[in-house]
Write an enzyme that holds these catalytic residues in place. Structure first.
Site, PDB file in Angstrom:
ATOM      1  N   ALA A  12     -12.638   5.377   9.576  1.00 16.19           N
ATOM      2  CA  ALA A  12     -12.136   6.686  10.049  1.00 16.19           C
ATOM      3  C   ALA A  12     -12.542   7.037  11.469  1.00 16.19           C
ATOM      4  CB  ALA A  12     -12.532   7.817   9.107  1.00 16.19           C
ATOM      5  N   ALA A  13     -13.168   6.122  12.192  1.00  8.82           N
ATOM      6  CA  ALA A  13     -13.527   6.425  13.584  1.00  8.82           C
ATOM      7  C   ALA A  13     -12.277   6.690  14.419  1.00  8.82           C
ATOM      8  CB  ALA A  13     -14.339   5.283  14.185  1.00  8.82           C
ATOM      9  N   GLY A  14     -11.270   5.829  14.271  1.00  8.42           N
ATOM     10  CA  GLY A  14     -10.031   6.016  15.009  1.00  8.42           C
ATOM     11  C   GLY A  14      -9.311   7.295  14.611  1.00  8.42           C
ATOM     12  N   ASP A  15      -9.292   7.587  13.319  1.00  2.27           N
ATOM     13  CA  ASP A  15      -8.654   8.816  12.841  1.00  2.27           C
ATOM     14  C   ASP A  15      -9.376  10.051  13.377  1.00  2.27           C
ATOM     15  OD1 ASP A  15      -6.843   7.307  11.359  1.00  2.27           O
ATOM     16  OD2 ASP A  15      -8.139   7.295   9.594  1.00  2.27           O
ATOM     17  N   ARG A  20     -22.243   7.649  10.341  1.00  5.19           N
ATOM     18  CA  ARG A  20     -22.299   8.108   8.955  1.00  5.19           C
ATOM     19  C   ARG A  20     -21.384   7.250   8.095  1.00  5.19           C
ATOM     20  NH1 ARG A  20     -21.005  14.259  11.004  1.00  5.19           N
ATOM     21  NH2 ARG A  20     -22.993  14.589  12.071  1.00  5.19           N
ATOM     22  N   ASN A  62      -5.728   1.106  18.683  1.00  2.00           N
ATOM     23  CA  ASN A  62      -6.886   0.329  19.120  1.00  2.00           C
ATOM     24  C   ASN A  62      -6.435  -0.998  19.735  1.00  2.00           C
ATOM     25  OD1 ASN A  62      -6.458  -1.549  16.991  1.00  2.00           O
ATOM     26  ND2 ASN A  62      -7.864  -0.478  15.637  1.00  2.00           N
ATOM     27  N   GLY A  71      -3.543   9.737   7.386  1.00  2.00           N
ATOM     28  CA  GLY A  71      -2.998  11.067   7.628  1.00  2.00           C
ATOM     29  C   GLY A  71      -3.996  12.157   7.297  1.00  2.00           C
ATOM     30  N   ASN A  87      -7.239  11.901   6.949  1.00  2.71           N
ATOM     31  CA  ASN A  87      -8.404  11.833   7.832  1.00  2.71           C
ATOM     32  C   ASN A  87      -8.133  12.547   9.153  1.00  2.71           C
ATOM     33  OD1 ASN A  87      -9.605  10.189   5.901  1.00  2.71           O
ATOM     34  ND2 ASN A  87      -9.267   8.294   7.033  1.00  2.71           N
ATOM     35  N   ASP A 109     -20.911   2.615   9.974  1.00  6.18           N
ATOM     36  CA  ASP A 109     -19.645   2.501   9.246  1.00  6.18           C
ATOM     37  C   ASP A 109     -18.525   2.986  10.167  1.00  6.18           C
ATOM     38  OD1 ASP A 109     -17.483   2.536   7.519  1.00  6.18           O
ATOM     39  OD2 ASP A 109     -18.415   3.825   6.009  1.00  6.18           O
TER      40      ASP A 109
END
Length: 307
Positions: free
Chosen positions: A248-251, A284, A182, A41, A43, A245
């Site tokens: 949090a890519a999806g967020d 990052r 995803n 949330g 993120n 890394d």
């Protein structure tokens, strides 16, 4: 500009980096450890705010030493934190292990995220100002369902990210305007095997048939697929970057897409903006620390990325 209202989790992430994930029963040495604010949330709220949206965060922290740090970090990204409760006990904690390739394993300890009910937050939500309400699966399921029902009653669009992946009750699916997930999550929810864009579109069709208005499936380096009950389906390729890394890519994708949508951008433009934001995030380390600013995303879109 209307607000993006995020009702969801707020965590402190304990991140350890490793060469490779340990086998069962194996003890290995870490390459480094860090404490980083996270939670799906929070993120998504930070991603939307850094993408230029007006954002309200509604959730809970505990009474431990992490609580104020978590609130201050959200506020520092421009998120309205007045809707955050303090609940007795520990704040949400995520134990994250990241390997050399950038893949991660995550274990959640819900804490305060699981300790609040809809009645405690209903009056804190800026319903009249909301462009959309963003929800995930890291708070109490009954609270999430109650927010969906109230949002539908008030005519506020519901954006749902079913992560961690748990099948939603069938009666909730027609309440969801936009479902973003995803390939692993859509496999769990629909039972359809997904290995590429065509599979993703077919799986998304199952959610559309069940009542969801729009489905977006993120596919990592294969981009993303959008399918809607309007009959429009699109595949947006991923930006080519070196991932370090994926936390949090999806967020980041979700928050950025919500921000672009709140400005009235067309679907294709919002998807490209979100894809660019998530591409920068994987270059990052960390969760919220990896989320790019709007200026950075626009530079990537214009072909002059700096990261």
């Amino acid at each position: 500009m209307k607000k993006i209202v995020v009702v969801g989790s707020i965590n402190m992430d304990l991140v350890t980096n490793v060469e490779a994930f340990p086998r069962p029963g194996e003890t290995i040495h870490s390459l480094g450890v860090g404490y980083q604010p996270g939670g799906k949330g929070a993120n998504q709220a930070v991603a939307a705010a850094r993408s230029g949206a007006s954002v309200q965060m509604v959730g809970a922290v505990g009474t431990d030493s992490f609580a104020q740090t978590l609130i201050d970090n959200l506020a520092g990204s421009g998120v309205d934190t007045a809707g955050i409760l303090r609940k007795e006990g520990h704040s949400g904690l995520a134990i994250i292990t990241v390997d050399r390739s950038g893949e991660n394993h995550i274990v959640l300890a819900g804490g305060s995220n699981k300790a609040f009910a809809f009645g405690e937050i209903e009056g804190r939500i800026a319903w009249d100002e909301a462009h959309a309400v963003l929800l995930q699966n890291e708070i109490d399921r009954e609270t999430t369902a109650a927010v969906m029902r109230e949002a539908k009653r008030r005519g506020v669009p519901v954006w749902f990210n079913p992560a961690p992946a748990v099948k939603p009750e069938p009666e909730l699916l027609p309440l969801i305007d936009t479902c973003i997930l995803n390939e692993t999550e859509i496999e769990v929810i629909t039972g359809a095997k997904v290995s590429g864009a065509e599979d993703a579109e077919r799986a998304a069709g199952r959610l559309l048939e069940a009542g969801v208005t729009q489905v977006v499936v993120t596919l990592g380096d294969k981009g993303c697929v959008r399918a809607g009950r309007d009959g429009e389906s699109v595949h947006v390729p991923a930006f080519k970057v070196r991932a370090v890394d994926t936390t949090a890519a999806g967020d980041t994708f979700i928050g950025a897409m919500a921000a672009a949508s709140s400005e009235g951008k067309p679907v294709m433009e919002a998807l490209r903006f979100a894809a660019a934001a998530s591409a920068l995030a994987v270059t990052r380390h960390g969760a919220q620390a990896s989320i790019p600013s709007r200026d950075e995303v626009e530079r990537l879109l214009s072909g002059s990325r700096s990261c």
